[in-house]
Scaffold this active site. Structure first.
Site, mmCIF file in Angstrom:
data_model
loop_
_atom_site.group_PDB
_atom_site.id
_atom_site.type_symbol
_atom_site.label_atom_id
_atom_site.label_comp_id
_atom_site.label_asym_id
_atom_site.label_seq_id
_atom_site.Cartn_x
_atom_site.Cartn_y
_atom_site.Cartn_z
ATOM 1 N N LYS A 1 7.495 -7.316 -4.185
ATOM 2 C CA LYS A 1 6.466 -7.887 -3.294
ATOM 3 C C LYS A 1 5.090 -7.788 -3.947
ATOM 4 O O LYS A 1 4.322 -8.748 -3.960
ATOM 5 C CB LYS A 1 6.469 -7.117 -1.965
ATOM 6 C CG LYS A 1 5.241 -7.322 -1.103
ATOM 7 C CD LYS A 1 5.325 -6.549 0.189
ATOM 8 C CE LYS A 1 4.793 -5.153 0.147
ATOM 9 N NZ LYS A 1 3.325 -5.008 0.033
ATOM 10 N N ASN A 2 4.786 -6.622 -4.498
ATOM 11 C CA ASN A 2 3.443 -6.398 -5.036
ATOM 12 C C ASN A 2 3.193 -7.127 -6.356
ATOM 13 O O ASN A 2 2.068 -7.131 -6.850
ATOM 14 C CB ASN A 2 3.186 -4.896 -5.218
ATOM 15 C CG ASN A 2 3.037 -4.196 -3.890
ATOM 16 O OD1 ASN A 2 3.022 -4.839 -2.838
ATOM 17 N ND2 ASN A 2 2.934 -2.880 -3.926
ATOM 18 N N ARG B 1 -3.028 -7.727 4.392
ATOM 19 C CA ARG B 1 -4.171 -7.231 3.629
ATOM 20 C C ARG B 1 -4.263 -7.945 2.276
ATOM 21 O O ARG B 1 -5.343 -8.168 1.748
ATOM 22 C CB ARG B 1 -4.013 -5.732 3.426
ATOM 23 C CG ARG B 1 -5.114 -5.147 2.568
ATOM 24 C CD ARG B 1 -5.199 -3.654 2.671
ATOM 25 N NE ARG B 1 -6.053 -3.094 1.636
ATOM 26 C CZ ARG B 1 -7.378 -3.051 1.688
ATOM 27 N NH1 ARG B 1 -8.005 -3.539 2.732
ATOM 28 N NH2 ARG B 1 -8.079 -2.532 0.708
ATOM 29 N N CYS C 1 -9.966 -5.372 10.039
ATOM 30 C CA CYS C 1 -10.603 -4.065 10.170
ATOM 31 C C CYS C 1 -12.000 -4.074 9.571
ATOM 32 O O CYS C 1 -12.314 -4.883 8.721
ATOM 33 C CB CYS C 1 -9.783 -3.009 9.433
ATOM 34 S SG CYS C 1 -8.133 -2.860 10.064
ATOM 35 N N ARG D 1 -10.753 -0.041 6.291
ATOM 36 C CA ARG D 1 -9.880 -0.617 5.253
ATOM 37 C C ARG D 1 -10.786 -1.237 4.203
ATOM 38 O O ARG D 1 -10.975 -2.443 4.137
ATOM 39 C CB ARG D 1 -8.986 -1.723 5.856
ATOM 40 C CG ARG D 1 -8.155 -1.329 7.038
ATOM 41 C CD ARG D 1 -6.865 -0.648 6.684
ATOM 42 N NE ARG D 1 -6.088 -1.340 5.687
ATOM 43 C CZ ARG D 1 -5.055 -2.140 5.964
ATOM 44 N NH1 ARG D 1 -4.719 -2.392 7.199
ATOM 45 N NH2 ARG D 1 -4.364 -2.684 4.995
ATOM 46 N N ILE E 1 -12.905 -2.907 1.227
ATOM 47 C CA ILE E 1 -12.696 -3.853 0.126
ATOM 48 C C ILE E 1 -13.938 -3.829 -0.764
ATOM 49 O O ILE E 1 -14.200 -4.766 -1.510
ATOM 50 C CB ILE E 1 -12.392 -5.287 0.627
ATOM 51 C CG1 ILE E 1 -13.467 -5.763 1.596
ATOM 52 C CG2 ILE E 1 -11.018 -5.382 1.233
ATOM 53 C CD1 ILE E 1 -13.385 -7.262 1.838
ATOM 54 N N LEU F 1 -14.589 -2.277 -3.427
ATOM 55 C CA LEU F 1 -14.358 -2.349 -4.874
ATOM 56 C C LEU F 1 -14.094 -3.798 -5.312
ATOM 57 O O LEU F 1 -14.516 -4.217 -6.387
ATOM 58 C CB LEU F 1 -13.189 -1.439 -5.274
ATOM 59 C CG LEU F 1 -13.444 0.057 -5.026
ATOM 60 C CD1 LEU F 1 -12.146 0.862 -5.112
ATOM 61 C CD2 LEU F 1 -14.461 0.594 -6.029
ATOM 62 N N ASP G 1 3.497 4.697 -2.632
ATOM 63 C CA ASP G 1 4.487 3.902 -1.901
ATOM 64 C C ASP G 1 5.874 4.553 -1.866
ATOM 65 O O ASP G 1 6.776 4.050 -1.191
ATOM 66 C CB ASP G 1 4.602 2.491 -2.505
ATOM 67 C CG ASP G 1 3.408 1.627 -2.141
ATOM 68 O OD1 ASP G 1 2.591 2.042 -1.301
ATOM 69 O OD2 ASP G 1 3.293 0.515 -2.714
ATOM 70 N N ARG H 1 8.576 -6.426 5.809
ATOM 71 C CA ARG H 1 7.435 -6.840 4.977
ATOM 72 C C ARG H 1 7.728 -6.598 3.495
ATOM 73 O O ARG H 1 7.155 -7.284 2.646
ATOM 74 C CB ARG H 1 6.177 -6.050 5.365
ATOM 75 C CG ARG H 1 5.603 -6.424 6.722
ATOM 76 C CD ARG H 1 4.318 -5.667 6.966
ATOM 77 N NE ARG H 1 3.548 -5.646 5.726
ATOM 78 C CZ ARG H 1 2.755 -4.654 5.337
ATOM 79 N NH1 ARG H 1 2.603 -3.608 6.085
ATOM 80 N NH2 ARG H 1 2.105 -4.730 4.205
HETATM 81 C C1 UD1 Z 1 -1.709 -1.831 -3.771
HETATM 82 C C2 UD1 Z 1 -0.309 -2.084 -3.263
HETATM 83 C C3 UD1 Z 1 0.114 -0.974 -2.313
HETATM 84 C C4 UD1 Z 1 -0.044 0.374 -2.970
HETATM 85 C C5 UD1 Z 1 -1.447 0.541 -3.548
HETATM 86 C C6 UD1 Z 1 -1.622 1.814 -4.366
HETATM 87 C C7 UD1 Z 1 -0.169 -4.497 -3.264
HETATM 88 C C8 UD1 Z 1 -0.026 -5.733 -2.438
HETATM 89 N N1 UD1 Z 1 -0.271 -3.366 -2.569
HETATM 90 O O1 UD1 Z 1 -2.556 -1.864 -2.622
HETATM 91 O O2 UD1 Z 1 1.483 -1.189 -1.957
HETATM 92 O O3 UD1 Z 1 0.165 1.401 -2.031
HETATM 93 O O4 UD1 Z 1 -1.768 -0.567 -4.420
HETATM 94 O O5 UD1 Z 1 -0.689 1.861 -5.390
HETATM 95 O O6 UD1 Z 1 -0.145 -4.537 -4.470
HETATM 96 N N2 UD1 Z 1 -9.979 1.252 -1.843
HETATM 97 C C9 UD1 Z 1 -11.340 1.292 -1.571
HETATM 98 N N3 UD1 Z 1 -12.062 0.147 -1.718
HETATM 99 C C10 UD1 Z 1 -11.492 -1.022 -2.128
HETATM 100 C C11 UD1 Z 1 -10.111 -1.060 -2.414
HETATM 101 C C12 UD1 Z 1 -9.394 0.104 -2.260
HETATM 102 O O7 UD1 Z 1 -11.878 2.337 -1.197
HETATM 103 O O8 UD1 Z 1 -12.198 -2.031 -2.243
HETATM 104 C C13 UD1 Z 1 -9.188 2.481 -1.676
HETATM 105 C C14 UD1 Z 1 -8.056 2.299 -0.665
HETATM 106 O O9 UD1 Z 1 -8.510 2.498 0.656
HETATM 107 C C15 UD1 Z 1 -7.096 3.350 -1.123
HETATM 108 C C16 UD1 Z 1 -7.266 3.348 -2.645
HETATM 109 O O10 UD1 Z 1 -8.528 2.745 -2.900
HETATM 110 O O11 UD1 Z 1 -7.468 4.604 -0.626
HETATM 111 C C17 UD1 Z 1 -6.185 2.580 -3.397
HETATM 112 O O12 UD1 Z 1 -6.181 1.233 -2.995
HETATM 113 P P1 UD1 Z 1 -5.773 0.027 -3.956
HETATM 114 O O13 UD1 Z 1 -5.400 0.567 -5.300
HETATM 115 O O14 UD1 Z 1 -6.815 -1.006 -3.878
HETATM 116 O O15 UD1 Z 1 -4.462 -0.479 -3.230
HETATM 117 P P2 UD1 Z 1 -4.143 -1.968 -2.790
HETATM 118 O O16 UD1 Z 1 -4.462 -2.914 -3.886
HETATM 119 O O17 UD1 Z 1 -4.682 -2.228 -1.434
#
Ligand code: UD1
Length: 420
Positions: A22-23, A92, A116, A121, A123, A125, A305, A397
């Site tokens: 999926k990812n 997301r 959110c 949640r 974004i 970064l 995960d 999912r």
């Molecule tokens: C991706 C995976 C998810 C996995 C995660 C970590 C997909 C679709 N999903 O999620 O299954 O659990 O990587 O391996 O690929 N964060 C911020 N600001 C941001 C973005 C992230 O603070 O702008 C924080 C998040 O809240 C979290 C951490 O960074 O605590 C890691 O998130 P991130 O690596 O971005 O995970 P995803 O890309 O959302």
């Protein structure tokens, strides 16, 4: 409402081939709008997140067809740079569209994913990465308006190696003249897979899998037929399920090297694991040992995960295990349900202390998220009597019919409708 009904006590035994990740599929689908040509994705699992992503692409004007696991995206009709509100709130990963839309239109409007607020949640970064490429971003009333008219290649540094933010910047930068360097990039295998996909379309991207990714802009990307990488988390989940039952399974189509952190923990618990190039065989002992400590980390550390599935193994292992969740703050929400099944899990902030018990008992429990739902199924496999895992739609999912995978390996599991 659908639930999984599991009658515990059966040893898992047999072979299964793992579906695409999926990812990996989600960012690749988002990247498919970087060309005007058709993109063919083989071996796509039937997952609700992937269906939603297909719907988002259709709303933007693409033609998306799915047949026998092959998804075809024809982006010729792409005409919108505003992300559909309702669909964006459903997954997301809709945030992955931001980079490709800006790359194509030099502007984009999106809502915060999942509906959110940014504090919950974040974004930040993703937005910071795009700002570092010269995109002006206005956050207003739950909407994000991006103006990429002054976008240019450059240097991006992430405060934290976010997977999604790294992928977004890679996709945004493929067409910018000059070289973009992404420092402190995430190193997850799915980022390497996105690089492979982009390069197959004619992009020049290198360094994925390390801390620095280089993207040399090209004028045009072309269509491609591509098979996304297999799902390391589905493979890890099935290995954990087999380990929970004292089983003996062989999994094919496994990204073996991406699972070393999981193998190490399973070995620490007493399992023996043999690896081939793309297959893995696990033999589990009658009863597992507790692991000393499991700490989730960005790749190549232990994947968040897989954390809760391992916790579901620890509940019946001999001894006390400690789990520390460093990536997401809210990933112990299933501890209460596990305790209702007879487990002894104590959660304090980001740490869970798990004292292994001799027996688990079947109960009616509910998935609260994707991986937690799979963990409850693992608990059900080792419990005495019948377990009902409700909210199976959350499991759908990320697992293409979990009951089929576990059933083929010998579990007594089926999907039932619990509506009365
Ligand atoms: C991706 C995976 C998810 C996995 C995660 C970590 C997909 C679709 N999903 O999620 O299954 O659990 O990587 O391996 O690929 N964060 C911020 N600001 C941001 C973005 C992230 O603070 O702008 C924080 C998040 O809240 C979290 C951490 O960074 O605590 C890691 O998130 P991130 O690596 O971005 O995970 P995803 O890309 O959302």
């Amino acid at each position: 409402m659908n639930a999984l009904r599991i009658r515990g006590g059966r040893r898992l035994n047999g072979e299964w081939s793992i579906h695409s990740a999926k990812n990996a599929v989600l960012p690749v689908l988002a990247a498919s709008i970087l060309t005007n040509d058709r993109v063919y994705l083989n071996d796509c699992p039937d997952l609700s997140d992937i269906r939603y992503m297909g719907e988002i692409l259709q709303t933007l004007g693409c033609d998306v067809q799915t047949q026998n696991g092959m998804m075809t995206v024809d982006p010729q009709g792409l005409c919108r740079w505003e992300m559909p509100d309702e669909l964006s709130k459903k997954i997301r990963s809709s945030i992955f569209m931001l980079g490709p839309i800006i790359a194509r239109f030099r502007r984009a409007t999106v809502t915060f994913p999942g509906g959110c607020e940014i504090g919950l949640r974040p974004i930040d970064l993703h937005l910071s990465g795009l700002r570092q490429l010269g995109v002006s971003i206005l956050e207003e009333g739950g909407m994000i308006h991006c103006d990429g008219s002054r976008m240019r290649a450059g240097t991006v540094h992430f405060d934290y190696p976010s997977v999604g933010a790294t992928e977004n910047v890679m996709m945004a930068a493929v067409g910018l003249r000059g070289t973009t360097l992404v420092h402190n990039a995430a190193r997850e295998p799915e980022i390497v897979d996105l690089q492979n996909f982009l390069c197959a379309m004619g992009a020049r991207v290198s360094g994925a899998g390390t801390h620095t990714i280089a993207i040399e802009g090209v004028k045009r990307l072309h269509g491609v037929a591509y098979t996304p990488m297999p799902d390391r988390i589905v493979a890890g989940t099935l290995l954990a399920a087999a380990a929970a039952t004292g089983g003996n399974v062989r999994l094919r189509n496994v990204p073996v090297q991406d699972l070393y952190a999981v193998f190490a923990k399973l070995r620490e618990m007493g399992c023996s694991i043999d690896e081939d190039a793309d297959a893995v065989t696990l033999h589990a002992p009658e009863r597992l040992w507790a692991f000393h400590q499991l700490q989730t980390q960005p790749h190549p550390g232990f994947p968040t995960d897989m954390q809760v599935q391992m916790l579901a193994l620890a509940v019946r292992a001999q001894g006390t295990s400690v789990v520390v969740e460093n990536v997401f703050e809210n990933r112990f929400t299933h501890a209460g349900d596990l305790n209702r099944m007879g487990a002894d899990v104590m959660v304090n902030g980001r740490t869970a202390i798990v004292k292994g018990v001799d027996r688990l008992y079947g109960a009616r429990v509910a998935a609260r998220d994707l991986r937690g739902g799979a963990a409850l199924a693992i608990a059900g496999l080792q419990a005495e009597g019948e377990t009902l895992v409700e909210h199976v739609e959350l499991i759908d999912r990320g697992y293409d019919k979990l009951e089929q995978m576990l059933g083929a390996l010998g579990a007594d599991i089926c999907r039932i409708c619990t509506d009365t």
